[in-house]
Motif scaffolding. Structure first.
Motif, PDB file in Angstrom:
ATOM      1  N   LYS A  69     -22.037 -89.465 -93.446  1.00 21.02           N
ATOM      2  CA  LYS A  69     -20.872 -88.145 -92.069  1.00 21.02           C
ATOM      3  C   LYS A  69     -21.226 -87.612 -91.924  1.00 21.02           C
ATOM      4  CE  LYS A  69     -19.742 -92.999 -90.999  1.00 21.02           C
ATOM      5  NZ  LYS A  69     -18.729 -93.825 -92.258  1.00 21.02           N
ATOM      6  N   PRO A  70     -21.226 -86.306 -91.246  1.00 21.12           N
ATOM      7  CA  PRO A  70     -21.005 -85.205 -91.102  1.00 21.12           C
ATOM      8  C   PRO A  70     -19.266 -84.678 -91.366  1.00 21.12           C
ATOM      9  CG  PRO A  70     -22.191 -85.463 -88.662  1.00 21.12           C
ATOM     10  CD  PRO A  70     -21.712 -86.493 -90.214  1.00 21.12           C
ATOM     11  N   VAL A  71     -18.658 -83.581 -92.227  1.00 16.15           N
ATOM     12  CA  VAL A  71     -17.352 -83.003 -92.765  1.00 16.15           C
ATOM     13  C   VAL A  71     -17.531 -81.986 -91.721  1.00 16.15           C
ATOM     14  CG1 VAL A  71     -15.585 -82.632 -94.274  1.00 16.15           C
ATOM     15  CG2 VAL A  71     -17.313 -84.532 -94.593  1.00 16.15           C
ATOM     16  N   GLN A  72     -16.512 -81.753 -91.275  1.00 11.02           N
ATOM     17  CA  GLN A  72     -16.297 -80.715 -90.920  1.00 11.02           C
ATOM     18  C   GLN A  72     -14.574 -80.276 -90.662  1.00 11.02           C
ATOM     19  OE1 GLN A  72     -16.902 -81.150 -86.335  1.00 11.02           O
ATOM     20  NE2 GLN A  72     -16.766 -78.207 -86.021  1.00 11.02           N
ATOM     21  N   ILE A  73     -14.740 -78.842 -91.541  1.00 11.22           N
ATOM     22  CA  ILE A  73     -13.243 -77.827 -91.552  1.00 11.22           C
ATOM     23  C   ILE A  73     -13.765 -76.727 -90.805  1.00 11.22           C
ATOM     24  CG2 ILE A  73     -12.047 -77.091 -93.207  1.00 11.22           C
ATOM     25  CD1 ILE A  73     -13.452 -79.004 -94.648  1.00 11.22           C
ATOM     26  N   GLY A  74     -12.402 -76.664 -89.357  1.00 10.75           N
ATOM     27  CA  GLY A  74     -13.045 -75.588 -88.924  1.00 10.75           C
ATOM     28  C   GLY A  74     -13.939 -75.071 -88.198  1.00 10.75           C
ATOM     29  N   GLU A  75     -14.838 -74.295 -88.075  1.00 11.00           N
ATOM     30  CA  GLU A  75     -16.334 -74.311 -87.638  1.00 11.00           C
ATOM     31  C   GLU A  75     -17.053 -74.714 -88.199  1.00 11.00           C
ATOM     32  OE1 GLU A  75     -17.019 -72.071 -84.347  1.00 11.00           O
ATOM     33  OE2 GLU A  75     -14.721 -71.655 -84.290  1.00 11.00           O
ATOM     34  N   ARG A  76     -16.924 -74.712 -89.496  1.00 12.30           N
ATOM     35  CA  ARG A  76     -18.088 -74.905 -90.489  1.00 12.30           C
ATOM     36  C   ARG A  76     -18.178 -76.816 -90.818  1.00 12.30           C
ATOM     37  NH1 ARG A  76     -16.159 -71.558 -95.397  1.00 12.30           N
ATOM     38  NH2 ARG A  76     -17.639 -71.809 -96.134  1.00 12.30           N
ATOM     39  N   GLU A  77     -19.213 -76.612 -90.960  1.00 13.46           N
ATOM     40  CA  GLU A  77     -19.463 -78.423 -91.351  1.00 13.46           C
ATOM     41  C   GLU A  77     -20.788 -78.588 -92.578  1.00 13.46           C
ATOM     42  OE1 GLU A  77     -21.789 -81.137 -88.750  1.00 13.46           O
ATOM     43  OE2 GLU A  77     -20.513 -80.469 -87.534  1.00 13.46           O
ATOM     44  N   TRP A  78     -20.173 -79.541 -93.168  1.00 17.42           N
ATOM     45  CA  TRP A  78     -21.520 -80.287 -94.104  1.00 17.42           C
ATOM     46  C   TRP A  78     -22.075 -81.699 -93.633  1.00 17.42           C
ATOM     47  CZ3 TRP A  78     -17.156 -77.554 -94.641  1.00 17.42           C
ATOM     48  CH2 TRP A  78     -17.236 -75.515 -95.645  1.00 17.42           C
ATOM     49  N   PRO A  79     -22.918 -81.964 -94.096  1.00 19.44           N
ATOM     50  CA  PRO A  79     -24.328 -83.319 -93.753  1.00 19.44           C
ATOM     51  C   PRO A  79     -23.453 -83.924 -94.606  1.00 19.44           C
ATOM     52  CG  PRO A  79     -24.698 -81.120 -95.594  1.00 19.44           C
ATOM     53  CD  PRO A  79     -24.457 -80.784 -95.605  1.00 19.44           C
ATOM     54  N   SER A  80     -22.009 -84.045 -95.370  1.00 21.52           N
ATOM     55  CA  SER A  80     -21.463 -85.266 -96.102  1.00 21.52           C
ATOM     56  C   SER A  80     -20.416 -85.174 -97.111  1.00 21.52           C
ATOM     57  CB  SER A  80     -23.167 -86.154 -96.563  1.00 21.52           C
ATOM     58  OG  SER A  80     -23.335 -85.781 -97.919  1.00 21.52           O
ATOM     59  N   ARG A  81     -19.799 -85.996 -97.607  1.00 26.32           N
ATOM     60  CA  ARG A  81     -18.406 -85.303 -97.895  1.00 26.32           C
ATOM     61  C   ARG A  81     -19.366 -85.305 -99.754  1.00 26.32           C
ATOM     62  NH1 ARG A  81     -14.766 -90.065 -97.143  1.00 26.32           N
ATOM     63  NH2 ARG A  81     -13.089 -89.269 -94.735  1.00 26.32           N
ATOM     64  N   SER A  82     -20.299 -85.526-100.126  1.00 23.83           N
ATOM     65  CA  SER A  82     -20.913 -85.818-101.059  1.00 23.83           C
ATOM     66  C   SER A  82     -20.943 -83.762-101.470  1.00 23.83           C
ATOM     67  CB  SER A  82     -21.818 -86.327-101.879  1.00 23.83           C
ATOM     68  OG  SER A  82     -22.947 -85.966-101.144  1.00 23.83           O
ATOM     69  N   ALA A  83     -21.865 -83.743-100.155  1.00 28.00           N
ATOM     70  CA  ALA A  83     -22.302 -82.055-100.399  1.00 28.00           C
ATOM     71  C   ALA A  83     -20.963 -81.062 -99.858  1.00 28.00           C
ATOM     72  CB  ALA A  83     -23.148 -81.820 -98.578  1.00 28.00           C
ATOM     73  N   LEU A  84     -20.146 -81.167 -99.450  1.00 28.61           N
ATOM     74  CA  LEU A  84     -18.658 -80.494 -99.466  1.00 28.61           C
ATOM     75  C   LEU A  84     -17.975 -80.220-101.065  1.00 28.61           C
ATOM     76  CD1 LEU A  84     -16.793 -79.030 -97.675  1.00 28.61           C
ATOM     77  CD2 LEU A  84     -15.740 -81.337 -97.364  1.00 28.61           C
ATOM     78  N   GLU A  85     -18.562 -82.107-101.511  1.00 27.41           N
ATOM     79  CA  GLU A  85     -17.903 -81.500-102.976  1.00 27.41           C
ATOM     80  C   GLU A  85     -18.671 -80.919-103.687  1.00 27.41           C
ATOM     81  OE1 GLU A  85     -17.909 -85.766-103.765  1.00 27.41           O
ATOM     82  OE2 GLU A  85     -16.485 -86.693-103.228  1.00 27.41           O
ATOM     83  N   ARG A  86     -19.989 -80.667-103.588  1.00 27.01           N
ATOM     84  CA  ARG A  86     -21.134 -80.283-104.515  1.00 27.01           C
ATOM     85  C   ARG A  86     -20.626 -78.515-104.157  1.00 27.01           C
ATOM     86  NH1 ARG A  86     -24.057 -84.120-103.283  1.00 27.01           N
ATOM     87  NH2 ARG A  86     -25.187 -82.560-101.543  1.00 27.01           N
TER      88      ARG A  86
END
Length: 156
Positions: A101-118
């Motif tokens: 599931k994509p994660v969005q913070i403000g205007e920025r987006e990552w494809p998944s939580r694990s991608a954001l963690e990396r």
């Protein structure tokens, strides 16, 4: 009471009783080959086990393994498991993108939580815990630190 007679090595009977010495193994192999010859079954050692990788047909699993750069046991495993060599050389495991599931913070987006963690450089599951506990301040602080290290900070 009868006493047990010692087994006679170099016979297929000794092999069937559990002896795996070289002489008994050879005797059993020869007996099996003789049986297959009598039944008209060709020996795999003579004919090979033909198999196909993509469109190229190889005369034996060993030839296919050398051509594919893998071991013969890998070829054998794929044939036993899947019945073909279509999956040979592919990546291990199936990527399951359905739970991503994509994660969005403000205007920025990552494809998944694990991608954001990396991206943040934090341990696995950390972002999930922050979100679950409502600790968005820790998440934003980690994002600012990561942006500062990369020099990609965005101003609002």
């Amino acid at each position: 009471m009868k006493t047990r007679q010692p087994i006679k090595h170099g016979t297929s009977n000794a092999y069937k009783c559990g002896c795996r010495c070289t002489r008994c193994t050879k005797a059993n192999r020869d007996a099996c080959r003789s049986y297959r010859r009598k039944k008209g079954i060709k020996d795999i050692a003579e004919t090979g086990n033909p198999c196909k990788i993509n469109s190229k047909v190889y005369q034996s699993q060993t030839q296919a393994a050398v051509a594919a750069g893998v071991s013969q046991s890998t070829i054998s495993w794929h044939l036993n498991k899947h019945g073909n060599l279509d999956r040979l050389g592919g990546k291990r495991g199936n990527p399951n993108n359905s739970r991503r599931k994509p994660v969005q913070i403000g205007e920025r987006e990552w494809p998944s939580r694990s991608a954001l963690e990396r991206y943040l450089g934090v341990s696995s599951g950390r972002v999930h815990r922050w979100i679950k506990k409502g600790q968005m301040d820790l998440l934003l602080a980690a994002l600012l630190r990561a942006d500062g290290k990369r020099g990609t900070g965005e101003t609002s």
